[in-house]
Design a protein around this motif. Structure first.
Motif, PDB file in Angstrom:
ATOM      1  N   LYS A   1       0.829  -1.205   0.000  1.00  9.67           N
ATOM      2  CA  LYS A   1       0.000   0.000   0.000  1.00  9.67           C
ATOM      3  C   LYS A   1       0.861   1.252   0.000  1.00  9.67           C
ATOM      4  CE  LYS A   1      -3.890  -2.159   2.314  1.00  9.67           C
ATOM      5  NZ  LYS A   1      -4.732  -2.189   3.475  1.00  9.67           N
ATOM      6  N   ALA A   2       2.009   1.179   0.650  1.00  8.09           N
ATOM      7  CA  ALA A   2       2.885   2.345   0.697  1.00  8.09           C
ATOM      8  C   ALA A   2       3.378   2.699  -0.699  1.00  8.09           C
ATOM      9  CB  ALA A   2       4.065   2.086   1.624  1.00  8.09           C
ATOM     10  N   SER A   3       3.691   1.688  -1.533  1.00  9.01           N
ATOM     11  CA  SER A   3       4.147   1.991  -2.888  1.00  9.01           C
ATOM     12  C   SER A   3       2.999   2.556  -3.726  1.00  9.01           C
ATOM     13  CB  SER A   3       4.729   0.756  -3.554  1.00  9.01           C
ATOM     14  OG  SER A   3       3.740  -0.217  -3.757  1.00  9.01           O
ATOM     15  N   ALA A   4       1.783   2.091  -3.469  1.00  5.78           N
ATOM     16  CA  ALA A   4       0.634   2.648  -4.176  1.00  5.78           C
ATOM     17  C   ALA A   4       0.443   4.105  -3.792  1.00  5.78           C
ATOM     18  CB  ALA A   4      -0.629   1.848  -3.863  1.00  5.78           C
TER      19      ALA A   4
ATOM     20  N   PRO B   1     -10.551   4.789   0.865  1.00  8.19           N
ATOM     21  CA  PRO B   1      -9.482   5.448   0.120  1.00  8.19           C
ATOM     22  C   PRO B   1     -10.023   6.022  -1.185  1.00  8.19           C
ATOM     23  CG  PRO B   1      -9.235   3.072   0.055  1.00  8.19           C
ATOM     24  CD  PRO B   1     -10.366   3.366   0.971  1.00  8.19           C
ATOM     25  N   PRO B   2      -9.328   7.008  -1.744  1.00  5.48           N
ATOM     26  CA  PRO B   2      -9.806   7.624  -2.986  1.00  5.48           C
ATOM     27  C   PRO B   2      -9.670   6.678  -4.179  1.00  5.48           C
ATOM     28  CG  PRO B   2      -7.693   8.538  -2.341  1.00  5.48           C
ATOM     29  CD  PRO B   2      -8.138   7.647  -1.227  1.00  5.48           C
ATOM     30  N   LEU B   3     -10.302   7.041  -5.247  1.00  5.27           N
ATOM     31  CA  LEU B   3     -10.323   6.234  -6.464  1.00  5.27           C
ATOM     32  C   LEU B   3      -8.914   6.015  -7.018  1.00  5.27           C
ATOM     33  CD1 LEU B   3     -12.011   4.814  -8.592  1.00  5.27           C
ATOM     34  CD2 LEU B   3     -12.218   6.989  -9.796  1.00  5.27           C
ATOM     35  N   GLU B   4      -8.045   7.006  -6.905  1.00  8.02           N
ATOM     36  CA  GLU B   4      -6.681   6.881  -7.417  1.00  8.02           C
ATOM     37  C   GLU B   4      -5.950   5.711  -6.768  1.00  8.02           C
ATOM     38  OE1 GLU B   4      -7.758   9.870  -6.200  1.00  8.02           O
ATOM     39  OE2 GLU B   4      -8.028  10.958  -8.075  1.00  8.02           O
ATOM     40  N   TYR B   5      -6.179   5.493  -5.487  1.00  7.26           N
ATOM     41  CA  TYR B   5      -5.547   4.389  -4.771  1.00  7.26           C
ATOM     42  C   TYR B   5      -5.929   3.062  -5.421  1.00  7.26           C
ATOM     43  CZ  TYR B   5      -4.842   0.796  -1.256  1.00  7.26           C
ATOM     44  OH  TYR B   5      -4.481  -0.360  -0.614  1.00  7.26           O
ATOM     45  N   TRP B   6      -7.203   2.887  -5.691  1.00  9.10           N
ATOM     46  CA  TRP B   6      -7.672   1.632  -6.275  1.00  9.10           C
ATOM     47  C   TRP B   6      -7.138   1.456  -7.690  1.00  9.10           C
ATOM     48  CZ3 TRP B   6      -8.887  -1.415  -2.666  1.00  9.10           C
ATOM     49  CH2 TRP B   6      -9.547  -0.966  -1.524  1.00  9.10           C
ATOM     50  N   LYS B   7      -6.995   2.555  -8.437  1.00  9.96           N
ATOM     51  CA  LYS B   7      -6.444   2.466  -9.785  1.00  9.96           C
ATOM     52  C   LYS B   7      -4.995   2.009  -9.749  1.00  9.96           C
ATOM     53  CE  LYS B   7      -9.387   5.906 -12.001  1.00  9.96           C
ATOM     54  NZ  LYS B   7      -9.428   7.226 -12.654  1.00  9.96           N
TER      55      LYS B   7
ATOM     56  N   LEU C   1      -3.511   0.382  -7.315  1.00 13.43           N
ATOM     57  CA  LEU C   1      -3.516  -0.977  -6.801  1.00 13.43           C
ATOM     58  C   LEU C   1      -3.865  -1.975  -7.900  1.00 13.43           C
ATOM     59  CD1 LEU C   1      -3.235  -2.602  -4.126  1.00 13.43           C
ATOM     60  CD2 LEU C   1      -5.705  -2.404  -3.905  1.00 13.43           C
ATOM     61  N   ALA C   2      -4.877  -1.668  -8.694  1.00 20.22           N
ATOM     62  CA  ALA C   2      -5.289  -2.555  -9.790  1.00 20.22           C
ATOM     63  C   ALA C   2      -4.179  -2.679 -10.829  1.00 20.22           C
ATOM     64  CB  ALA C   2      -6.573  -2.042 -10.431  1.00 20.22           C
ATOM     65  N   GLU C   3      -3.519  -1.579 -11.147  1.00 17.93           N
ATOM     66  CA  GLU C   3      -2.439  -1.612 -12.133  1.00 17.93           C
ATOM     67  C   GLU C   3      -1.266  -2.456 -11.636  1.00 17.93           C
ATOM     68  OE1 GLU C   3      -0.260  -1.081 -15.551  1.00 17.93           O
ATOM     69  OE2 GLU C   3      -2.388  -0.813 -15.164  1.00 17.93           O
ATOM     70  N   GLN C   4      -0.911  -2.318 -10.375  1.00 23.63           N
ATOM     71  CA  GLN C   4       0.180  -3.116  -9.817  1.00 23.63           C
ATOM     72  C   GLN C   4      -0.174  -4.601  -9.831  1.00 23.63           C
ATOM     73  OE1 GLN C   4       0.837  -1.368  -5.984  1.00 23.63           O
ATOM     74  NE2 GLN C   4       2.312   0.114  -6.764  1.00 23.63           N
ATOM     75  N   ARG C   5      -1.382  -4.937  -9.512  1.00 23.59           N
ATOM     76  CA  ARG C   5      -1.806  -6.343  -9.545  1.00 23.59           C
ATOM     77  C   ARG C   5      -1.858  -6.881 -10.964  1.00 23.59           C
ATOM     78  NH1 ARG C   5      -6.202  -6.714  -4.614  1.00 23.59           N
ATOM     79  NH2 ARG C   5      -4.639  -6.377  -2.986  1.00 23.59           N
ATOM     80  N   ARG C   6      -2.259  -6.034 -11.916  1.00 24.67           N
ATOM     81  CA  ARG C   6      -2.289  -6.443 -13.317  1.00 24.67           C
ATOM     82  C   ARG C   6      -0.868  -6.758 -13.797  1.00 24.67           C
ATOM     83  NH1 ARG C   6      -0.821  -5.038 -17.905  1.00 24.67           N
ATOM     84  NH2 ARG C   6      -0.016  -3.044 -17.233  1.00 24.67           N
ATOM     85  N   GLN C   7       0.085  -5.908 -13.434  1.00 26.31           N
ATOM     86  CA  GLN C   7       1.478  -6.131 -13.820  1.00 26.31           C
ATOM     87  C   GLN C   7       2.024  -7.420 -13.190  1.00 26.31           C
ATOM     88  OE1 GLN C   7       3.459  -2.531 -12.703  1.00 26.31           O
ATOM     89  NE2 GLN C   7       2.821  -1.420 -14.532  1.00 26.31           N
TER      90      GLN C   7
END
Length: 121
Positions: A20-23, A56-62, A64-70
């Motif tokens: 979460k810290a990197s996000a 958390p704001p929408l940017e956090y989830w975006k 997070l989703a991108e990191q998981r996709r990678q």
């Protein structure tokens, strides 16, 4: 479902878990303007919002989703490589087993030939 966001939660030791810290850092980088020599001139309220809000704001989830996709893409690529390597090794094992059978056959024939030649003398 994911646990609620909290700044107090330590990052997971699971290699597939997203830190979460990197996000948060990624989101910060996109919201901070830098002037001369790395001096930050504007710190968005996103950090404060993420640590104080219930959701958390929408940017956090975006992020997070991108990191998981990678991470998923990397894992899929590694699985494909391992699958092809496994197939290659299976073929090599089959070839070596065939050679082993041939070796055993020729060793037996050699023994028979040696025994026949010693008996003839």
């Amino acid at each position: 479902m994911l646990a609620p966001f909290s700044c107090k939660n330590p990052p997971s030791k699971n290699k597939f878990a997203v830190n979460k810290a990197s996000a948060v850092t990624d989101v910060r980088k996109s919201r901070v303007q830098v002037k001369n020599k790395g001096v930050q001139t504007e710190i968005g309220s996103l950090d404060h919002e993420m640590c104080t809000s219930e959701e958390p704001p929408l940017e956090y989830w975006k992020v997070l989703a991108e990191q998981r996709r990678q991470a998923l893409a990397e894992t899929l690529q590694e699985n494909e490589e391992l699958h092809s390597e496994n197939e290659t090794l299976r073929k090599k094992i089959a070839e070596l087993e065939r050679r082993l059978e041939n070796k055993d056959y020729f060793a037996m024939m050699y023994q028979i030939a040696c025994n026949d030649s010693t008996q003839d003398q």
